[in-house]
Motif scaffolding. Structure first.
Motif, PDB file in Angstrom:
ATOM      1  N   UNK A 309       0.864  -1.181   0.000  1.00 41.86           N
ATOM      2  CA  UNK A 309       0.000   0.000   0.000  1.00 41.86           C
ATOM      3  C   UNK A 309       0.896   1.225   0.000  1.00 41.86           C
ATOM      4  N   UNK A 310       0.667   2.126  -0.957  1.00 39.59           N
ATOM      5  CA  UNK A 310       1.524   3.308  -1.092  1.00 39.59           C
ATOM      6  C   UNK A 310       0.731   4.561  -0.771  1.00 39.59           C
ATOM      7  N   UNK A 311       1.308   5.446   0.036  1.00 41.00           N
ATOM      8  CA  UNK A 311       0.647   6.727   0.315  1.00 41.00           C
ATOM      9  C   UNK A 311       0.721   7.593  -0.942  1.00 41.00           C
ATOM     10  N   UNK A 312      -0.396   8.216  -1.285  1.00 38.62           N
ATOM     11  CA  UNK A 312      -0.463   9.035  -2.504  1.00 38.62           C
ATOM     12  C   UNK A 312       0.266  10.358  -2.292  1.00 38.62           C
ATOM     13  N   UNK A 313       1.229  10.707  -3.172  1.00 36.97           N
ATOM     14  CA  UNK A 313       1.915  11.996  -3.013  1.00 36.97           C
ATOM     15  C   UNK A 313       1.026  13.154  -3.446  1.00 36.97           C
TER      16      UNK A 313
END
Ligand code: AMP
Ligand code: MG
Length: 338
Positions: A309-313
């Motif tokens: 899961x990647x945090x949205x920039x």
């Protein structure tokens, strides 16, 4: 083939290989490029083989001085001149109608050519010494994250190319901004270190190509062939979470399991209960750009990770470039959490 790892002091060996039809990975301020003589179709075709790059995806031609552009393009309009004066040397690629000297391997059959003057001193010295413009896409296996260190290149290209010239870690860390001057107004095809706002402040209105932030329908003709391919993807499945940092932490902690990881900001590592990979500070989009590809490669090294899961920039400024790469790594899978 044995791939030589050359130090800065061995620049002459790199120039010799390039002059004689070889393929050499070279440092630039954006990412490492896989270079060959841009006027030698056969040498250029070796780049496609080494990368496994689709033949319909054209290459960027790198020069060491603005005067060299005249042999590459059929026209050099005022807006293009303005951009080059302002942003060269640097991470901006401009697309113009091509001259007859450009082989079809470079332009992949298009009537245009992409040109860039990099700011990396070693790259410019090498182009000067070789005495030829260098066609160079990113030096990764097609589809994989672009390399930002010589070691990354070695991971992908060992045994496939003549040499790698080690120039340290790339300062920008993401590929160049690509703008075409063949449309009116000009169109931004790929965001990078030079932002949309900076371009507009120089030449007025610039369109944003649909493919920059959204998935394009495969049946639709795209101006920039590279944008239609899945890119930058590690083996694990990446899912972007578009939400606050607090919601992100909460969401991944609820998904906690052996095969789940988080791609997060440095500041949030201590609050996350799954394995973490970081891509810089939430306050520093330049650092995010510089770190993202290394983080994606690190994920690949951990075979236990199946879902990330990647945090949205943030999508503004250079953040647009970071998002553009991350959303491709995620195959456009984005979850919006209120
Ligand atoms: P790379 O060098 O791997 O970063 O890829 C170069 C990017 O520039 C790809 O997305 C290409 O499709 C794009 N590109 C290069 N030449 C042209 C051109 N003549 N017209 C449109 N896009 C281009
Ligand atoms: Mg590439």
């Amino acid at each position: 083939m044995q791939t030589k790892l050359l130090s800065e002091r061995e620049i002459d060996k790199a120039a010799f290989l390039l002059k004689n039809g070889g393929v050499v990975a070279i440092p630039t301020e954006t990412v490492y490029g896989l270079a060959a003589n841009a006027f030698d179709g056969l040498a250029v075709s070796k780049i496609f083989c080494a990368k496994g790059r689709p033949m319909d995806n054209p290459l960027i031609v790198h020069i060491s001085d603005i005067q060299e552009i005249y042999q590459l393009v059929a026209e050099f309009p005022v807006k293009a001149q303005k951009l080059c004066r302002k942003f060269w040397p640097g991470p901006l690629t401009i697309i113009l109608p091509k001259s007859k000297k450009i082989p079809r391997e470079v332009s992949a059959g298009l009537e245009t050519v992409a040109v860039r003057l990099p700011s990396h001193k070693l790259a410019r010295n090498l182009i000067k010494k070789a005495g030829i413009p260098l066609a160079a896409p990113s030096a990764n296996i097609s589809g994989k994250p672009s390399p930002t260190t010589a070691l990354h290149v070695l991971e992908d290209m060992d045994g496939k190319i003549d040499a790698i010239l080690d120039g340290g870690t790339c300062s920008v860390g993401l590929e160049s901004t690509v703008i075409t001057l063949t449309t009116n107004p000009p169109t931004l095809l790929r965001p990078g270190g030079v932002t949309l706002k900076q371009l507009e402040s120089e030449i007025g209105e610039v369109d944003l190509d649909d493919a920059v932030l959204k998935k394009v329908d495969n049946s639709k003709k795209v101006i920039s062939p590279g944008m239609k391919y899945k890119h930058y993807a590690p083996n694990a499945k990446v899912i972007i979470l578009e939400c606050s940092r607090e919601k992100f932490i909460d969401y991944v902690n609820h998904k906690s399991s052996e095969n789940v990881a988080a791609l997060c900001y440095n500041e949030d590592v201590n609050f996350i209960q799954v394995k973490t990979f970081t891509y810089g500070s939430y306050k520093n989009p330049e650092l995010q750009a510089k770190t993202l590809f290394d983080a994606l490669r690190e994920i690949d090294k951990d075979e236990s990770v199946e879902i990330v899961y990647a945090i949205c920039p943030s999508k503004s400024g250079i953040g647009m470039a970071v998002y553009n790469r991350l959303v491709r790594a995620a195959g456009f899978e984005v979850l919006y959490i209120e």
